[in-house]
Scaffold this active site. Structure first.
Site: not given
Ligand code: FAD
Length: 293
Positions: A170, A218, A288
């Site tokens: 990510r 998320s 995130e």
């Protein structure tokens, strides 16, 4: 702003409209470039006027603070082109930043291509997915990226092969610098029933994640030791809410807006969760989601 006048622009936009969690204040300038040249004009004007430049795809991993945000927002939603070609066993798609995963999924199904199926169902544009290195079910977009074309701060278009790009879980270098303009994806021709496989993947996603509710996916990256959802759940945070913002009772790592959630309640909830997980497990959760402050 003479040369900016040619570019599609909205002023004083409610930022709730530009993100999937539907929270945020007012964005002073939102630009919708349609060509690479227009991106260059916006970037050079943002530097001249000392305005922060914020790129936006669907806004599915983005949260805006409230109040007036006097930045230059660039929405890529009008910057769309797709070209594709075959070579041997492979199929190449050259796609601009504003193309959505939905549009890529249609090509993948029509041409029966392997490599993208685990990513189907992620609400993303190519630009946002490349910046985030979006992924699911042990696949990430960088597994199928061949090249990225991007604009540096000097308005030069750089062509980078995957091996020359910094990326990880990510994470990519584009989170620090660079506007992703387009990418070449490399997929494999196959005889597997790709449409059927994708259908099943989307059913599996919908079983695990909240659907039909405003969310930004998320909230935290998964730490090495345990998934973030597990840590939040074990801390009693699954379904936990502060006024109208909550961790989903279907998946604890998904923030959901139950109605008219505010940015300040959202930040309170994040700080509460981060402190609690740290005191329970000694693990510092990394966000995130991208917060535009
Ligand atoms: C229901 C739901 C499910 C999700 N499931 C997943 C999942 O399974 N896996 C996963 O990884 N993510 C998931 N997400 C999160 C999100 O979909 C991904 O992070 C996606 O890649 C974001 O794409 P976007 O176009 O909406 O980017 P945005 O949210 O608009 O932007 C994300 C970041 O990328 C930057 N950016 C956007 N475009 C560009 C560009 N052209 N150049 C440079 N930087 C750019 C933005 O400034 C921002 O920092 C989910 C989100 C939701 C709401």
């Amino acid at each position: 702003m003479s040369s900016l006048k040619k570019i599609d622009t909205l002023e004083n936009v409610n930022l709730e409209k530009l993100c999937t969690i539907k929270i945020g204040g007012i964005g002073k300038h939102i630009f919708f470039p349609k060509t690479e040249e227009e991106f260059k004009i916006i970037q050079s004007q943002s530097l001249d006027k000392d305005k922060k430049l914020i790129l936006l795809g669907i806004g599915s991993n983005t949260i805006f603070k409230d109040g007036k945000l006097d930045y230059f927002f660039i929405s890529t939603r009008k910057f769309k082109y797709i070209k594709y070609w075959e070579k041997g066993d492979y199929f190449y798609i050259h796609t601009s930043a504003g193309v959505s995963f939905k549009e890529i999924t249609s090509i993948v199904k029509e041409k029966n291509l392997e490599g993208f199926e685990n990513l189907a169902g992620i609400p993303a544009t190519i630009g946002g997915a490349i910046s985030m290195n979006a992924g699911a079910f042990n696949t990430e977009i960088f597994d199928i990226v061949e090249k990225v074309y991007w604009l540096n701060r000097h308005n030069e278009i750089i062509e980078s092969k995957k091996e020359d790009i910094l990326y990880g879980y990510r994470y990519t270098q584009f989170q620090q610098e660079g506007i992703v303009l387009s990418a070449i994806l490399k997929l494999k021709k196959t005889n597997k029933p790709i449409s059927k496989i994708i259908k099943q993947i989307i059913i599996n996603r919908n079983k695990k994640q909240p659907v039909n509710i405003h969310t930004c996916g998320s909230t935290y990256k998964n730490p090495k030791q345990y998934p973030a959802g597990f840590l939040l759940e074990q801390s009693g945070l699954k379904g936990y809410k502060i006024k109208e913002i909550a961790f989903s009772n279907k998946h604890a790592n998904f923030l959901v807006n139950l109605g008219k959630a505010t940015y300040s309640d959202l930040i309170k909830l994040l700080e509460y969760a981060e402190n609690l997980v740290n005191s329970n497990f000694g693990i510092k959760l990394q966000r995130e989601v991208k917060i535009v402050e």
